[in-house]
Structures are given as C-alpha cells and as structure tokens.
Design a protein around this motif. Structure first.
Motif, PDB file in Angstrom:
ATOM      1  N   ALA A  13     -42.615   3.497   9.126  1.00 15.11           N
ATOM      2  CA  ALA A  13     -42.721   2.878  10.444  1.00 15.11           C
ATOM      3  C   ALA A  13     -43.665   1.689  10.416  1.00 15.11           C
ATOM      4  O   ALA A  13     -43.420   0.659  11.057  1.00 15.11           O
ATOM      5  N   CYS A  17     -42.459  -1.973  11.372  1.00 15.58           N
ATOM      6  CA  CYS A  17     -43.020  -2.539  12.601  1.00 15.58           C
ATOM      7  C   CYS A  17     -44.031  -3.651  12.351  1.00 15.58           C
ATOM      8  O   CYS A  17     -44.252  -4.495  13.221  1.00 15.58           O
ATOM      9  N   ARG A  22     -47.726  -0.631  16.761  1.00 12.89           N
ATOM     10  CA  ARG A  22     -46.284  -0.537  17.034  1.00 12.89           C
ATOM     11  C   ARG A  22     -45.667   0.637  16.294  1.00 12.89           C
ATOM     12  O   ARG A  22     -44.730   1.273  16.792  1.00 12.89           O
ATOM     13  N   ALA A  23     -46.182   0.918  15.094  1.00  9.70           N
ATOM     14  CA  ALA A  23     -45.691   2.084  14.357  1.00  9.70           C
ATOM     15  C   ALA A  23     -45.996   3.364  15.111  1.00  9.70           C
ATOM     16  O   ALA A  23     -45.163   4.280  15.186  1.00  9.70           O
ATOM     17  N   GLU A  25     -46.401   3.651  18.344  1.00 12.10           N
ATOM     18  CA  GLU A  25     -45.514   3.682  19.514  1.00 12.10           C
ATOM     19  C   GLU A  25     -44.111   4.121  19.123  1.00 12.10           C
ATOM     20  O   GLU A  25     -43.480   4.909  19.832  1.00 12.10           O
ATOM     21  N   LYS A  26     -43.638   3.651  17.989  1.00 15.49           N
ATOM     22  CA  LYS A  26     -42.294   4.003  17.512  1.00 15.49           C
ATOM     23  C   LYS A  26     -42.175   5.501  17.259  1.00 15.49           C
ATOM     24  O   LYS A  26     -41.153   6.119  17.580  1.00 15.49           O
ATOM     25  N   GLY A  91     -32.757   7.865  20.403  1.00 10.91           N
ATOM     26  CA  GLY A  91     -33.492   6.653  20.080  1.00 10.91           C
ATOM     27  C   GLY A  91     -32.594   5.420  20.063  1.00 10.91           C
ATOM     28  O   GLY A  91     -31.383   5.485  20.160  1.00 10.91           O
TER      29      GLY A  91
END
Length: 302
Positions: A13, A17, A22-23, A25-26, A91
C-alpha cells in the motif's frame, strides 16, 4: 523467517500510494500502524526498502525488487475474493493502462469507460518497451502496444495492424509519389525518434538491410512533436500510419521496402487474467476484435 501478511499489505500500500498517510487510509488503519509494519519488514533486510522524502516515499532498488514479489499477494487476495463473492467486489477497482499507441487504443478505452464507469482508469503513455516492462513488473495491469515477441508469463491479443510510413511536409516533391523508397529518403533531411522506440528500430533495420547509412541531425521523443517539426519543414519523420492524426500540413507515404505490418497488442500477465478490471477489459477488447475480423479469420491469442 516468517513474514506477516500485515507487513506485506503495509509495504504494498505504501509503494502504491506513495506515502504512509494515504497507505493507512487505503487499508483503514492508523499511520503509526503502517510505519510500525514497514519498520518490522525493513529490519529483516540489510538495506532500506524505502527512501523517505518530505512529500512521500520512493522504493529503493531493493524495494522495487521486493514489490515485484509481494504484489502477487494482492493478485492472490483479489482472486480469492472474486471466487468467494463472484457477485460482489469490495472497494474501488482501478485499472492501470500503459499505452504506446493512444490513437489506436483510445476508442477501446472509451468503450470500456462507457461499459464500466465505476472502474478508475490510470493511463500512462510510454514507449512500447517501457509498456512491456511495466506489465512484467506489475506497475501496469495491461500494456497496449506493438509486440515483436511475447514476454514470458504474459498473454497477448492481436488488436490492430499497421505499417510504418514516412511523414512528409505538405508540398514536398516526394508527395507526388504514391510510395517512397529508402534510397529517396536517404537523400533527405531526416528526423529520427529516440533510439529505444520501436519506430526507430524498424527504421534502423530497414536502412541497414538496404546497406544505407542515413544521417539525422534532429532527434525527438514525441510523435506529435515530430509531426510539428515536419510541418515546419525541418525534415521527414517516421511513424506507424494510424498513430498520426490526419492534418493538412503533413502527408503520409508508404515506404516501399518496409511493407510488413506491425501488430498492436493488448498484453497482460497470464496469472492475472481473472482479476476484476483486467478480465473485463480483455473481454471487451476480444469482442471488438471479433467484430472487426472477417468470419474466416482467427484471433491471435497466445
């Protein structure tokens, strides 16, 4: 040594990202949880996996090598999820396309967008060689480009064929010819492409087989820029005929000695064929190709 799935997910991730937040959040976890997993993973290696910068991260050479391996876990998870829930894919689905011939493949991409508006498309333009490398390294899901050889572990669908042509400025004396020869072109001022492009490879091979040694004083990277240079009389360029948008300032002429067509392919990794997005794009490309073929012809899928 036992590597945890949490470490691999965090690493994948973060690479995808580009930063830890951001990772996190992913994956739906906290940023400290991501950094802790990355730290555990890096402690297993002698050298760092990631380079840290103020605005994000970039994988090191070791990190890129590791990602080529760990990215297969993402494919495995996706395949298991699809098998368990064939009617429900959780997703956001994204599809990364590496394109060497945008004009050839843009109608297909537009058709896919119309049929699958929920899929997020990430489109990058590169040389044919770079597109193939991106698919093999899992930096792209599908390559849309000419292929001279099938990459190991990949499948390909022959989608379109066209030949190399000379790009002439309108009004050039050679425009009076229905086709031109390499001998004629050898007398002209020529504009060449970057050395690693398939266009330049075909040109170099043609001149070499004709025992000619052309000289070019202009090298350019972009076919649109080459056409612009041609239109201003800087020389004669080269391109595959359907890679060039028709316009009044230039004219295209076939090259007598280079009559063989180059085939544009849809290319993807065989073990990713059933993944959502990839599977749908391939199916749509297959349908379009079947519609374009006479009934007696067979598709080149290998």
């Amino acid at each position: 040594m036992d590597y945890s799935l949490a470490e691999i997910r965090a690493f994948n991730a973060t690479v995808v990202c580009g930063n830890f937040s951001r990772a996190a959040e992913k994956l739906g976890v906290s940023q400290p949880a991501i950094t802790a997993q990355i730290r555990k993973l890096e402690n297993r290696f002698e050298y760092p996996l990631l380079e840290r910068f103020s605005k994000g991260i970039v994988p090191t050479e070791l990190g890129r090598r590791l990602y080529r391996i760990t990215s297969q876990f993402q494919d495995l998870e996706g395949a298991i999820e699809l098998l368990a829930n064939p009617q429900h894919i959780s997703g956001e689905i994204s599809l990364r396309l590496a394109v060497a011939s945008p004009l050839v493949f843009m109608p297909l991409i537009a058709d896919f967008r119309q049929h699958y508006p929920q899929v997020r498309l990430k489109i990058a333009s590169h040389s044919s060689l770079k597109c193939q490398e991106m698919v093999m390294n899992r930096e792209a899901d599908i390559a849309l480009c000419p292929l001279l050889d099938k990459p190991k572990g990949a499948l390909r669908l022959a989608f379109h064929a066209h030949r190399l042509v000379a790009v002439l400025p309108a009004g050039h004396p050679l425009c009076r010819e229905s086709e031109v020869s390499l001998v004629q072109l050898n007398r002209e001022s020529l504009i060449f492409s970057r050395s690693h492009s398939l266009t330049q490879f075909v040109i170099d091979e043609g001149f070499s087989q004709a025992n000619l040694e052309p000289c070019s004083h202009i090298l350019m990277d972009n076919r649109q820029e080459i056409c612009e240079a041609v239109s201003f009389g800087l020389g004669i360029g080269f391109a595959f005929e359907n890679d060039i948008r028709p316009e009044s300032r230039i004219e295209l002429r076939p090259i007598r000695e280079l009559s063989d067509e180059v085939v544009e392919h849809v290319c993807w990794l065989k073990n990713r064929s059933t993944l959502p997005g990839i599977r749908d794009f391939i199916q749509l490309a297959l349908q379009q190709r079947c519609m374009a073929l006479p009934a007696e012809e067979q598709l080149d899928i290998a």
